[in-house]
Motif scaffolding. Sequence first.
Motif, PDB file in Angstrom:
ATOM      1  N   CYS A  66       0.834  -1.211   0.000  1.00 37.31           N
ATOM      2  CA  CYS A  66       0.000   0.000   0.000  1.00 37.31           C
ATOM      3  C   CYS A  66       0.865   1.256   0.000  1.00 37.31           C
ATOM      4  N   THR A  67       1.953   1.231   0.762  1.00 38.54           N
ATOM      5  CA  THR A  67       2.848   2.387   0.817  1.00 38.54           C
ATOM      6  C   THR A  67       3.473   2.662  -0.544  1.00 38.54           C
ATOM      7  N   ILE A  68       3.904   1.628  -1.227  1.00 37.01           N
ATOM      8  CA  ILE A  68       4.505   1.804  -2.553  1.00 37.01           C
ATOM      9  C   ILE A  68       3.480   2.346  -3.537  1.00 37.01           C
ATOM     10  N   LEU A  69       2.289   1.757  -3.555  1.00 32.74           N
ATOM     11  CA  LEU A  69       1.254   2.201  -4.496  1.00 32.74           C
ATOM     12  C   LEU A  69       0.800   3.626  -4.220  1.00 32.74           C
ATOM     13  N   LEU A  70       0.557   3.946  -2.955  1.00 35.81           N
ATOM     14  CA  LEU A  70       0.124   5.303  -2.611  1.00 35.81           C
ATOM     15  C   LEU A  70       1.245   6.315  -2.834  1.00 35.81           C
ATOM     16  N   GLY A  71       2.477   5.906  -2.556  1.00 37.09           N
ATOM     17  CA  GLY A  71       3.612   6.801  -2.794  1.00 37.09           C
ATOM     18  C   GLY A  71       3.785   7.129  -4.258  1.00 37.09           C
ATOM     19  N   ARG A  72       3.633   6.128  -5.114  1.00 35.78           N
ATOM     20  CA  ARG A  72       3.737   6.376  -6.559  1.00 35.78           C
ATOM     21  C   ARG A  72       2.596   7.249  -7.054  1.00 35.78           C
ATOM     22  N   ARG A  73       1.439   7.116  -6.431  1.00 41.54           N
ATOM     23  CA  ARG A  73       0.258   7.863  -6.871  1.00 41.54           C
ATOM     24  C   ARG A  73       0.299   9.327  -6.428  1.00 41.54           C
ATOM     25  N   PHE A  74       0.736   9.583  -5.188  1.00 42.19           N
ATOM     26  CA  PHE A  74       0.609  10.916  -4.622  1.00 42.19           C
ATOM     27  C   PHE A  74       1.912  11.688  -4.464  1.00 42.19           C
ATOM     28  N   SER A  75       3.055  11.048  -4.583  1.00 44.05           N
ATOM     29  CA  SER A  75       4.330  11.758  -4.444  1.00 44.05           C
ATOM     30  C   SER A  75       4.636  12.535  -5.714  1.00 44.05           C
ATOM     31  N   PRO A  76       5.125  13.772  -5.560  1.00 48.80           N
ATOM     32  CA  PRO A  76       5.494  14.539  -6.748  1.00 48.80           C
ATOM     33  C   PRO A  76       6.747  13.953  -7.380  1.00 48.80           C
ATOM     34  N   SER A  77       6.832  14.065  -8.697  1.00 50.00           N
ATOM     35  CA  SER A  77       8.030  13.555  -9.373  1.00 50.00           C
ATOM     36  C   SER A  77       9.177  14.523  -9.105  1.00 50.00           C
ATOM     37  N   PRO A  78      10.389  13.990  -8.958  1.00 47.80           N
ATOM     38  CA  PRO A  78      11.528  14.860  -8.658  1.00 47.80           C
ATOM     39  C   PRO A  78      11.873  15.752  -9.843  1.00 47.80           C
ATOM     40  N   GLU A  79      12.407  16.911  -9.519  1.00 44.88           N
ATOM     41  CA  GLU A  79      12.830  17.831 -10.576  1.00 44.88           C
ATOM     42  C   GLU A  79      14.135  17.325 -11.174  1.00 44.88           C
ATOM     43  N   PRO A  80      14.298  17.461 -12.491  1.00 41.31           N
ATOM     44  CA  PRO A  80      15.552  17.023 -13.101  1.00 41.31           C
ATOM     45  C   PRO A  80      16.708  17.891 -12.613  1.00 41.31           C
ATOM     46  N   THR A  81      17.860  17.262 -12.434  1.00 36.29           N
ATOM     47  CA  THR A  81      19.042  17.979 -11.987  1.00 36.29           C
ATOM     48  C   THR A  81      20.139  17.845 -13.025  1.00 36.29           C
ATOM     49  N   ALA A  82      21.174  18.619 -12.849  1.00 32.11           N
ATOM     50  CA  ALA A  82      22.316  18.549 -13.758  1.00 32.11           C
ATOM     51  C   ALA A  82      23.022  17.209 -13.562  1.00 32.11           C
ATOM     52  N   PRO A  83      23.621  16.685 -14.624  1.00 37.03           N
ATOM     53  CA  PRO A  83      24.335  15.413 -14.478  1.00 37.03           C
ATOM     54  C   PRO A  83      25.494  15.554 -13.499  1.00 37.03           C
TER      55      PRO A  83
END
Length: 109
Positions: A66-83
Amino acid sequence: MVPQVLATLHVTFAEGSRAKAFGLYGAVMSVGGVAGPVLGGVLTQADLFGLGWRPIFLINLPIGLCTILLGRRFSPSPEPTAPCARTPSAWRSPCPLCAPHASPAVGPC
């Protein structure tokens, strides 16, 4: 893991909603601190499938899923960073788990 969770809450939530997030975190941790031992005792006394105390570890499967599924659903995607800067090949470790201990820190990576 508490410092990582608190840092994630601090970075993820805006100033206005941060207090609500920390309050909810505190409430969930408090309920978990009380409900965990009680649920463990109930599962131990139930003696599911004649396994004694061992089924107490099975409670982690549905909670983790449940934690994995809810985390994928509601967590914001990380901002891209420089390599990240590459470490010199002389400092690379053949074992990925050992790499943080064998390689010097290079940049923010």
